[in-house]
Motif scaffolding. Sequence first.
Motif, short mmCIF file in Angstrom:
data_model
loop_
_atom_site.label_atom_id
_atom_site.label_comp_id
_atom_site.label_asym_id
_atom_site.label_seq_id
_atom_site.Cartn_x
_atom_site.Cartn_y
_atom_site.Cartn_z
N SER A 1 0.82 -1.18 0.16
CA SER A 1 -0.12 0.02 -0.01
C SER A 1 0.84 1.32 -0.15
O SER A 1 0.65 2.13 -0.70
N PRO A 2 1.89 1.44 0.76
CA PRO A 2 2.67 2.46 0.74
C PRO A 2 3.40 3.10 -0.58
O PRO A 2 3.57 4.24 -0.79
N LEU A 3 3.36 2.01 -1.32
CA LEU A 3 3.94 2.06 -2.70
C LEU A 3 3.03 2.62 -3.46
O LEU A 3 3.53 3.14 -4.48
N MET A 4 1.82 2.60 -3.33
CA MET A 4 0.73 3.35 -4.13
C MET A 4 0.52 4.68 -4.00
O MET A 4 -0.07 5.49 -4.49
N PHE A 5 1.20 5.41 -2.68
CA PHE A 5 0.86 6.64 -2.18
C PHE A 5 1.76 7.68 -3.37
O PHE A 5 2.97 7.26 -3.67
N THR A 6 1.12 8.93 -3.45
CA THR A 6 2.06 9.86 -4.32
C THR A 6 2.72 10.52 -3.54
O THR A 6 3.65 11.08 -4.08
N ASP A 7 2.76 10.72 -2.41
CA ASP A 7 3.59 11.28 -1.39
C ASP A 7 3.77 10.38 -0.22
O ASP A 7 2.74 9.84 0.33
N GLU A 8 4.99 10.46 0.33
CA GLU A 8 5.11 9.63 1.69
C GLU A 8 4.72 10.54 2.88
O GLU A 8 4.75 11.64 3.09
N ILE A 9 4.20 9.73 3.84
CA ILE A 9 3.73 10.40 5.06
C ILE A 9 5.15 10.40 5.98
O ILE A 9 5.15 11.57 6.67
N PHE A 10 5.61 9.55 5.92
CA PHE A 10 7.09 9.72 6.79
C PHE A 10 8.28 8.87 6.27
O PHE A 10 7.89 8.01 5.53
N LYS A 11 9.33 9.17 6.70
CA LYS A 11 10.58 8.13 6.40
C LYS A 11 10.98 7.73 7.77
O LYS A 11 11.17 8.67 8.82
N GLY A 12 11.30 6.48 7.98
CA GLY A 12 11.92 6.19 8.94
C GLY A 12 12.24 4.68 9.20
O GLY A 12 13.45 4.10 8.57
N TRP A 13 11.51 3.61 10.04
CA TRP A 13 11.83 2.38 10.29
C TRP A 13 12.31 1.58 8.87
O TRP A 13 12.96 0.69 8.71
N LEU A 14 11.56 2.14 8.03
CA LEU A 14 11.75 1.26 6.60
C LEU A 14 12.18 2.25 5.48
O LEU A 14 11.73 3.43 5.41
N ASN A 15 13.07 1.44 4.71
CA ASN A 15 13.30 1.94 3.37
C ASN A 15 12.54 1.30 2.28
O ASN A 15 12.27 0.23 2.20
N ASP A 16 11.96 2.31 1.60
CA ASP A 16 10.94 1.78 0.48
C ASP A 16 12.13 1.23 -0.49
O ASP A 16 12.82 2.14 -1.07
N GLU A 17 11.81 0.30 -1.13
CA GLU A 17 12.59 -0.25 -2.29
C GLU A 17 11.47 -0.68 -3.54
O GLU A 17 10.39 -1.01 -3.10
N GLN A 18 12.05 -0.95 -4.65
CA GLN A 18 11.13 -1.33 -5.72
C GLN A 18 9.96 -2.55 -5.38
O GLN A 18 9.08 -2.34 -5.60
N THR A 19 10.46 -3.29 -4.79
CA THR A 19 9.89 -4.71 -4.44
C THR A 19 9.30 -4.93 -3.03
O THR A 19 8.98 -5.90 -2.62
N GLY A 20 9.70 -3.91 -2.30
CA GLY A 20 9.55 -4.12 -0.77
C GLY A 20 10.21 -3.43 0.24
O GLY A 20 10.36 -1.89 -0.21
N PHE A 21 10.60 -3.83 1.32
CA PHE A 21 11.00 -2.78 2.44
C PHE A 21 12.11 -3.49 3.15
O PHE A 21 12.42 -4.74 3.06
N SER A 22 13.24 -2.61 3.40
CA SER A 22 14.43 -3.16 4.43
C SER A 22 14.18 -2.21 5.72
O SER A 22 14.14 -0.98 5.52
N PHE A 23 14.80 -2.62 6.77
CA PHE A 23 14.54 -1.86 7.93
C PHE A 23 15.77 -1.01 8.00
O PHE A 23 16.90 -1.42 7.75
N ASN A 24 15.30 0.17 8.62
CA ASN A 24 16.61 1.13 8.69
C ASN A 24 16.69 1.66 10.29
O ASN A 24 16.50 0.81 11.13
#
Length: 362
Positions: A324-347
Amino acid sequence: MKIVDCKLAHYSVSLKTTFKTALHAQNFANGWIVRLKSEMGNYGYGEAIPSLRVTGDSDASIFGSLKEIIFPAIIGKNFENIGKFDDFVSKLITQNSAARNAVSEGTLDLFIKDEGTNLESFFNLGKGKKVETDYTLSINNELNMLNEAKKLSKKGFSTLKIKLGDDLIEKEVQKLVYLNDHLENISFRIDANQAWNLRGSLRFDQLAFENRLPIETIEQPLPIGFEDEYSYLIGKFHFSIILDESVHEFNDERKLNTGVDFNGYNVKLEKSGGISQAKALLDYSESLDKNTMIGCMIESNIGIAFAAALAKAYPIVKFIDLDSPLMFTDEIFKGWLNDEQTGFSFNSQFVETDALRGLSWQ
């Protein structure tokens, strides 16, 4: 840990494309963010998503249950752990799973920050592994679905979750055949969102099998209330059946296990009402040796961070649907997760960003 302040803010962010299922359609991500403050001065965040057709939660019910019932009850109280907190809140109010989930996530965030750690360490997740998600194709005509699928394939997605349920079974299968003929190395997860009856489900299974479609799972083909028919369906089906709307919390699954057969279920924090109930469902699925899906509503990275942690922590989770967050036009926040093309890595640990500071806290 003592909670000394509670705040609530609403957000609305446009989606990249219309999200359409057999139950509803939406062009905006619409949610509520809870901000809790501990006695140590840390802030904890959680998320509540209104979903009238799945959980029964609305904007009004989320706002009212949090501001009038939950917030006044938790301010000034000491809690030993997230389990004790979730138990306390569950005795305040029934149903209202989105609101209960938001404060559960926010409180877990506070425990983590007061201890000077992060989600990755709390769940003992290990380093470096990305949480791979599928990506959802909304209900649409076959040409538009194919164009979207090709874009997703180029980005690296190898699994597509495909929404069906607004057309004749034969036409639905034709869509999938068309997609399969024009795509390479793609598997499908079908989500009917309660749209079919027993006969239609069997017909879909027959045609999909005859056409050798690369289907991993079929999610919630039957409406809520027809769970007794799954035992017959499972005996005839060629594909795994995952329950979604039929299973919200642990007691739902425990009741279904007596006489209702299925292959697994979709655990969603917004349905379960918090961290403890979601963990109970996942623990139970391990005891039953049932492959499980971790899913989401149309949530931002706040809610997805907790879901991704659970997905990574439990080997029984074989299907991850956290796009779902990959569908957003704008990010609500950046933090625990790094958005990547096919998923997330913890930050790193989540901190309040400029995007959140722009919200109106109440």
